[in-house]
Design an enzyme around this catalytic site. Structure first.
Site: not given
Length: 196
Positions: A111, A118, A121, A150, A155
């Site tokens: 991204v 935001k 993802a 991150a 995930y």
């Protein structure tokens, strides 16, 4: 944000996606001259690989999903991307249930830094799960670098669990160890595939 399939016939859009991926995955070199050269070389490699995937994979075995803002005042522009493929690579399949002929594989998700945190993802993952369902598959997998905390947390929050991890000693020989993560995709009308 809107998530849709990459327009395979649009060279400008393909270039934007490749640039986004190259910037997202390029490892910066401390020497500016070498960094510029390596970035250009890496971008050419990413472009070559994308063109190969588009040319040799049918739409029911490879799609590139892109996210773009839908604000009326801003021009449409790709701000996120994820590739979705059906693969039968032994390295991946050996970590799945015996007899699994192939699996949906998510790759190269990135991204634009200006649009991170935001929800882009999460929307890309949700769309990838929809593709998995459309292909009548029940699970998808991905690799993620172990030091990318991150992404690992993203995930995990989306329901992925680790099924294999590279040996930690690889980091000592300049190879970034990865996790192989898997998620089962529920075939229902539920919209709860990705936690908001």
């Amino acid at each position: 944000f809107l998530v849709r399939q990459l327009d395979r016939s649009n060279p400008e859009e393909i270039r934007r996606v490749v640039t986004l991926q190259a910037e997202g995955f390029h490892k910066t070199n401390p020497v500016p001259f070498f960094d510029s050269f390596l970035k250009t070389s890496f971008r050419a490699e990413v472009l070559s690989e994308m063109m190969r995937k588009i040319r040799f994979n049918p739409a029911d075995r490879f799609v590139c999903l892109v996210a773009e803002p839908v604000e009326e005042d801003s021009p449409q522009n790709v701000v996120g991307v994820v590739e979705v493929s059906y693969i039968d690579e032994k390295e991946v399949l050996q970590s799945l249930e015996p007899g699994t002929p192939g699996v949906v594989y998510l790759a190269s998700m990135t991204v634009d830094p200006r649009y991170r945190n935001k929800g882009v993802a999460k929307l890309l993952l949700k769309a990838a799960f929809e593709v998995t369902k459309e292909w009548n598959e029940e699970q998808c997998v991905l690799h993620v670098y172990q030091d990318n905390s991150a992404a690992v947390e993203l995930y995990k929050g989306a329901g992925f669990s680790t099924i294999f991890e590279d040996a930690a000693w690889l980091a000592k020989v300049a190879v970034r160890p990865r996790f192989l993560m898997k998620r089962t995709v529920v075939h229902s009308n539920s919209n709860s595939d990705v936690n908001e």
